[in-house]
Design a protein around this motif. Structure first.
Motif, PDB file in Angstrom:
ATOM      1  N   ILE A 146       0.828  -1.216   0.000  1.00 23.02           N
ATOM      2  CA  ILE A 146       0.000   0.000   0.000  1.00 23.02           C
ATOM      3  C   ILE A 146       0.861   1.264   0.000  1.00 23.02           C
ATOM      4  CG2 ILE A 146      -0.310   0.140   2.539  1.00 23.02           C
ATOM      5  CD1 ILE A 146      -3.298   0.930   1.777  1.00 23.02           C
ATOM      6  N   VAL A 147       2.026   1.196   0.658  1.00 20.10           N
ATOM      7  CA  VAL A 147       2.860   2.393   0.761  1.00 20.10           C
ATOM      8  C   VAL A 147       3.474   2.742  -0.599  1.00 20.10           C
ATOM      9  CG1 VAL A 147       4.851   3.427   1.897  1.00 20.10           C
ATOM     10  CG2 VAL A 147       3.345   1.913   3.194  1.00 20.10           C
ATOM     11  N   GLY A 148       4.099   1.752  -1.240  1.00 19.04           N
ATOM     12  CA  GLY A 148       4.728   2.008  -2.533  1.00 19.04           C
ATOM     13  C   GLY A 148       3.696   2.347  -3.603  1.00 19.04           C
ATOM     14  N   SER A 172       7.230  -9.649  -6.390  1.00 14.63           N
ATOM     15  CA  SER A 172       6.290 -10.749  -6.208  1.00 14.63           C
ATOM     16  C   SER A 172       4.970 -10.420  -6.914  1.00 14.63           C
ATOM     17  CB  SER A 172       6.135 -10.965  -4.699  1.00 14.63           C
ATOM     18  OG  SER A 172       5.210 -11.942  -4.433  1.00 14.63           O
ATOM     19  N   GLY A 173       4.056  -9.743  -6.238  1.00 13.94           N
ATOM     20  CA  GLY A 173       2.797  -9.345  -6.870  1.00 13.94           C
ATOM     21  C   GLY A 173       2.324  -8.059  -6.217  1.00 13.94           C
ATOM     22  N   VAL A 174       1.411  -7.339  -6.858  1.00  8.76           N
ATOM     23  CA  VAL A 174       0.835  -6.149  -6.222  1.00  8.76           C
ATOM     24  C   VAL A 174       0.049  -6.623  -4.992  1.00  8.76           C
ATOM     25  CG1 VAL A 174      -0.825  -4.259  -6.485  1.00  8.76           C
ATOM     26  CG2 VAL A 174       0.702  -4.856  -8.375  1.00  8.76           C
ATOM     27  N   GLY A 233       8.244   0.587   7.567  1.00  9.14           N
ATOM     28  CA  GLY A 233       8.128   0.410   9.018  1.00  9.14           C
ATOM     29  C   GLY A 233       6.787   0.848   9.584  1.00  9.14           C
ATOM     30  N   HIS A 234       5.720   0.688   8.805  1.00  2.00           N
ATOM     31  CA  HIS A 234       4.400   1.170   9.251  1.00  2.00           C
ATOM     32  C   HIS A 234       3.680   0.198  10.172  1.00  2.00           C
ATOM     33  CE1 HIS A 234       5.451   3.932   6.098  1.00  2.00           C
ATOM     34  NE2 HIS A 234       4.485   4.729   6.491  1.00  2.00           N
ATOM     35  N   GLY A 235       4.290  -0.935  10.437  1.00  2.73           N
ATOM     36  CA  GLY A 235       3.822  -1.837  11.493  1.00  2.73           C
ATOM     37  C   GLY A 235       2.346  -2.150  11.443  1.00  2.73           C
ATOM     38  N   ARG A 236       1.665  -1.857  12.553  1.00  2.06           N
ATOM     39  CA  ARG A 236       0.242  -2.206  12.692  1.00  2.06           C
ATOM     40  C   ARG A 236      -0.685  -1.190  12.043  1.00  2.06           C
ATOM     41  NH1 ARG A 236      -0.275  -5.683  17.050  1.00  2.06           N
ATOM     42  NH2 ARG A 236       1.612  -5.866  18.299  1.00  2.06           N
ATOM     43  N   VAL A 237      -0.119  -0.059  11.581  1.00  2.00           N
ATOM     44  CA  VAL A 237      -1.006   1.025  11.142  1.00  2.00           C
ATOM     45  C   VAL A 237      -0.800   1.423   9.681  1.00  2.00           C
ATOM     46  CG1 VAL A 237      -1.377   1.958  13.460  1.00  2.00           C
ATOM     47  CG2 VAL A 237       0.582   2.745  12.131  1.00  2.00           C
ATOM     48  N   GLY A 238      -0.324   0.483   8.881  1.00  2.00           N
ATOM     49  CA  GLY A 238      -0.035   0.812   7.487  1.00  2.00           C
ATOM     50  C   GLY A 238      -1.273   1.073   6.648  1.00  2.00           C
TER      51      GLY A 238
HETATM   52  C1  LIG Z   1      -2.705  -9.463  10.442  1.00  2.00           C
HETATM   53  C2  LIG Z   1      -2.521  -7.996  10.126  1.00  2.00           C
HETATM   54  C3  LIG Z   1      -3.492  -7.088  10.512  1.00  2.00           C
HETATM   55  C4  LIG Z   1      -3.335  -5.738  10.212  1.00  2.00           C
HETATM   56  N1  LIG Z   1      -4.338  -4.875  10.535  1.00  2.00           N
HETATM   57  C5  LIG Z   1      -4.196  -3.554  10.257  1.00  2.00           C
HETATM   58  C6  LIG Z   1      -5.249  -2.651  10.557  1.00  2.00           C
HETATM   59  O1  LIG Z   1      -6.314  -3.053  10.997  1.00  2.00           O
HETATM   60  N2  LIG Z   1      -5.041  -1.327  10.303  1.00  2.00           N
HETATM   61  C7  LIG Z   1      -3.870  -0.850   9.791  1.00  2.00           C
HETATM   62  O2  LIG Z   1      -3.732   0.366   9.614  1.00  2.00           O
HETATM   63  N3  LIG Z   1      -2.868  -1.698   9.473  1.00  2.00           N
HETATM   64  C8  LIG Z   1      -2.996  -3.025   9.691  1.00  2.00           C
HETATM   65  N4  LIG Z   1      -2.002  -3.896   9.377  1.00  2.00           N
HETATM   66  C9  LIG Z   1      -0.727  -3.348   8.885  1.00  2.00           C
HETATM   67  C10 LIG Z   1      -0.702  -3.064   7.391  1.00  2.00           C
HETATM   68  O3  LIG Z   1      -1.324  -4.096   6.677  1.00  2.00           O
HETATM   69  C11 LIG Z   1       0.756  -2.911   6.965  1.00  2.00           C
HETATM   70  O4  LIG Z   1       1.396  -1.945   7.790  1.00  2.00           O
HETATM   71  C12 LIG Z   1       0.897  -2.443   5.525  1.00  2.00           C
HETATM   72  O5  LIG Z   1       0.199  -3.308   4.661  1.00  2.00           O
HETATM   73  C13 LIG Z   1       2.363  -2.405   5.135  1.00  2.00           C
HETATM   74  O6  LIG Z   1       2.438  -2.013   3.795  1.00  2.00           O
HETATM   75  P1  LIG Z   1       3.843  -1.907   3.068  1.00  2.00           P
HETATM   76  O7  LIG Z   1       3.561  -1.387   1.702  1.00  2.00           O
HETATM   77  O8  LIG Z   1       4.807  -1.178   3.926  1.00  2.00           O
HETATM   78  O9  LIG Z   1       4.412  -3.405   3.043  1.00  2.00           O
HETATM   79  P2  LIG Z   1       3.975  -4.743   2.145  1.00  2.00           P
HETATM   80  O10 LIG Z   1       2.523  -4.688   1.896  1.00  2.00           O
HETATM   81  O11 LIG Z   1       4.542  -5.866   2.844  1.00  2.00           O
HETATM   82  O12 LIG Z   1       4.696  -4.413   0.791  1.00  2.00           O
HETATM   83  C14 LIG Z   1       6.095  -4.483   0.620  1.00  2.00           C
HETATM   84  C15 LIG Z   1       6.345  -4.975  -0.800  1.00  2.00           C
HETATM   85  O13 LIG Z   1       7.725  -4.824  -1.126  1.00  2.00           O
HETATM   86  C16 LIG Z   1       8.102  -5.904  -1.955  1.00  2.00           C
HETATM   87  N5  LIG Z   1       9.565  -5.999  -1.924  1.00  2.00           N
HETATM   88  C17 LIG Z   1      10.351  -6.193  -0.829  1.00  2.00           C
HETATM   89  N6  LIG Z   1      11.646  -6.177  -1.197  1.00  2.00           N
HETATM   90  C18 LIG Z   1      11.679  -5.994  -2.548  1.00  2.00           C
HETATM   91  C19 LIG Z   1      12.739  -5.898  -3.506  1.00  2.00           C
HETATM   92  N7  LIG Z   1      14.031  -6.001  -3.149  1.00  2.00           N
HETATM   93  N8  LIG Z   1      12.419  -5.699  -4.810  1.00  2.00           N
HETATM   94  C20 LIG Z   1      11.109  -5.586  -5.202  1.00  2.00           C
HETATM   95  N9  LIG Z   1      10.069  -5.684  -4.327  1.00  2.00           N
HETATM   96  C21 LIG Z   1      10.352  -5.868  -3.012  1.00  2.00           C
HETATM   97  C22 LIG Z   1       7.378  -7.099  -1.329  1.00  2.00           C
HETATM   98  O14 LIG Z   1       7.258  -8.169  -2.254  1.00  2.00           O
HETATM   99  C23 LIG Z   1       6.025  -6.469  -0.955  1.00  2.00           C
HETATM  100  O15 LIG Z   1       5.074  -6.624  -1.993  1.00  2.00           O
HETATM  101  C24 LIG Z   1      -2.145  -5.267   9.582  1.00  2.00           C
HETATM  102  C25 LIG Z   1      -1.190  -6.185   9.156  1.00  2.00           C
HETATM  103  C26 LIG Z   1      -1.364  -7.544   9.413  1.00  2.00           C
HETATM  104  C27 LIG Z   1      -0.335  -8.514   8.920  1.00  2.00           C
END
Ligand SMILES: Cc1cc2nc3c(=O)[nH]c(=O)nc-3n(C[C@H](O)[C@H](O)[C@H](O)COP(=O)(O)OP(=O)(O)OC[C@H]3O[C@@H](n4cnc5c(N)ncnc54)[C@H](O)[C@@H]3O)c2cc1C
Length: 420
Positions: free
Chosen positions: A15-17, A37-39, A337-342
């Motif tokens: 979601i962040v990227g 991997s995948g969107v 590093g958005h943890g639980r609130v991404g």
């Molecule tokens: C069980 C659970 C419950 C949650 N509940 C909530 C909630 O209720 N409310 C809330 O706000 N948040 C919640 N979250 C947190 C939220 O889902 C995450 O913080 C957010 O999805 C993180 O997004 P991201 O884009 O940082 O990471 P990801 O979605 O993990 O995306 C990172 C991407 O980078 C890609 N990548 C990594 N390295 C490379 C590389 N070298 N080259 C190319 N691609 C690469 C990966 O394949 C992946 O697709 C929850 C998470 C979980 C697991």
């Protein structure tokens, strides 16, 4: 070797990227989104999608930086939802149901009421419901409920759907999606980051944004030894109730939560486990989630179990995301590093990064200092001379070579683990 040139290369289509790529492409930047991997293949399809900044951000402490970022995230959603729906003609994934924060004993009720008094200065729409009012509004809640905070504007989102829609909208604005494609190293001219090296060639870009979720430590100078960003496994359970629907997201503090989704299912969450990159749902996890149902909404014990799954929250060592340009490597931006609130803070982070890359001020009058990218050390691993990349392809010397054989083995092991 193939070369491509862009204004911005974004690594990671969570979601962040995806939000970052969307906002940049919409502003007319030439953007490429690189995903191995995948969107929405990782956390951004696994999350519960609660948009509840009051839940996770130390309720009651109005100076909490995550609370401030979360509230900006909620404001940003209002614009984003309308914008995305008009640009794509599709539902953005928002479910506009209110949230209840129930208390199941007198101590909890007192603590919630204290938090409420502080929070109302920021969110005057929050209110207190006495036990019988709560039962009236949400008849499925356990009868032992002692009262609840009602938050009318904290809904939830279908996070995977929104992430895919952001990519689609970014593409409508001209962004390119390279998938499946791994970013292996950052290209560096001795002063600035100049792009990324992938398995299939060099991508030159004036700016690179890392949005690599739980895999981000690989890019940090201390990432071989310290988990600057680590995966926190969360298991979830989806129920399909047959009778009366749940009318609110129920956030019951440490007990757990229940989230009614647009398709009528209810997500029950969540475990928090340090299990490396393992995403296997377990019997123990399921037992914990069933206990949440029994304790909080026992009326759903008869609901059908639809599925269980797990995802990896990208949690930083100090609990706060890294947002901004890395001072030691100009041209390199962190959005990890958005943890639980991404779900709450991911889209607004993408907007912030896009604004800053274009030289604009920080939106929503946010103070970004608590999210400074290099507060825990430099992001300088995997820097590779640009000249060498052009000439020699993949046989490159990485800028920060492991110093010892043990470190080299640890790095190789990490590389293996990082693979999906
Ligand atoms: C069980 C659970 C419950 C949650 N509940 C909530 C909630 O209720 N409310 C809330 O706000 N948040 C919640 N979250 C947190 C939220 O889902 C995450 O913080 C957010 O999805 C993180 O997004 P991201 O884009 O940082 O990471 P990801 O979605 O993990 O995306 C990172 C991407 O980078 C890609 N990548 C990594 N390295 C490379 C590389 N070298 N080259 C190319 N691609 C690469 C990966 O394949 C992946 O697709 C929850 C998470 C979980 C697991």
């Amino acid at each position: 070797m193939q070369r491509r040139t862009y204004d911005v290369a974004v690594v990671g289509a969570g979601i962040v990227g995806s939000a970052t790529a969307y906002h940049l492409a919409r502003a007319g930047q030439r953007v490429v989104l690189v995903e191995r991997s995948g969107v929405a293949a990782e956390a951004s399809d696994a999350g519960a999608g609660m948009l509840t900044p009051l839940a996770e951000a130390g309720a009651g402490d109005l100076s909490d930086p995550l609370l401030r970022l979360g509230l900006a995230g909620l404001r940003h959603y209002q614009t984003l939802e309308a914008q995305l729906e008009s640009e794509t003609g599709m539902w953005a994934g928002l479910v506009h149901l209110p949230t209840l924060y129930p208390a199941f004993d007198d101590g909890q009720a007192e603590a919630l009421r204290r938090d409420l008094a502080a929070l109302q200065t920021l969110r005057p729409e929050l209110g207190w419901l006495e036990a019988d009012e709560v039962r009236q509004r949400e008849p499925l809640l356990a009868p032992s409920v002692r009262g609840a905070i009602l938050s009318p504007a904290e809904g939830n989102v279908a996070i995977g759907h929104l992430t895919r829609l952001l990519v689609r909208a970014a593409q409508l604005h001209g962004a390119e999606l390279l998938i499946p494609r791994s970013a292996l190293a950052l290209l560096w001219d001795g002063v600035r980051v100049q792009g990324v090296l992938t398995e299939e060639g060099v991508i030159e870009a004036a700016h690179v944004v890392l949005a690599t979720g739980a895999w981000s430590s690989a890019w940090h100078a201390q990432g071989e030894r310290t988990a600057i960003v680590f995966p926190l496994k969360g298991q979830l359970l989806a129920l399909r109730p047959s009778g009366q629907p749940l009318r609110h997201t129920i956030y019951a503090g440490p007990l757990g939560y229940l989230v009614p989704k647009a398709d009528g299912s209810v997500f029950v969450g969540a475990t928090s486990e340090r299990r490396g990159f393992d995403k296997t749902p377990t019997a123990a996890g399921l037992a914990q989630l069933l206990a949440v149902v029994r304790r909080v909404v026992p009326a759903l014990e008869e609901a059908a179990v639809e599925r269980t799954w797990a995802g990896l929250r990208p949690v930083s060592a100090d609990g706060l995301p890294f947002i901004g340009e890395a001072p030691s490597s100009p041209g390199l931006w962190l959005a990890v590093g958005h943890g639980r609130v991404g779900a709450i803070t991911g889209p607004v982070t993408g907007f912030i990064i896009a604004e800053l890359i274009q030289g604009r001020p920080v939106p929503y009058e946010l103070d970004l200092r608590p999210f400074a990218p290099e507060r825990l050390g430099a992001w300088r691993r995997r820097l590779t001379p640009l000249s060498a990349a052009g000439a020699g392809g993949r046989q490159l010397e990485l800028f920060s070579q492991p110093a010892t054989a043990a470190e080299a083995e640890a790095a190789a092991e990490e590389e293996r683990r990082e693979r999906p």
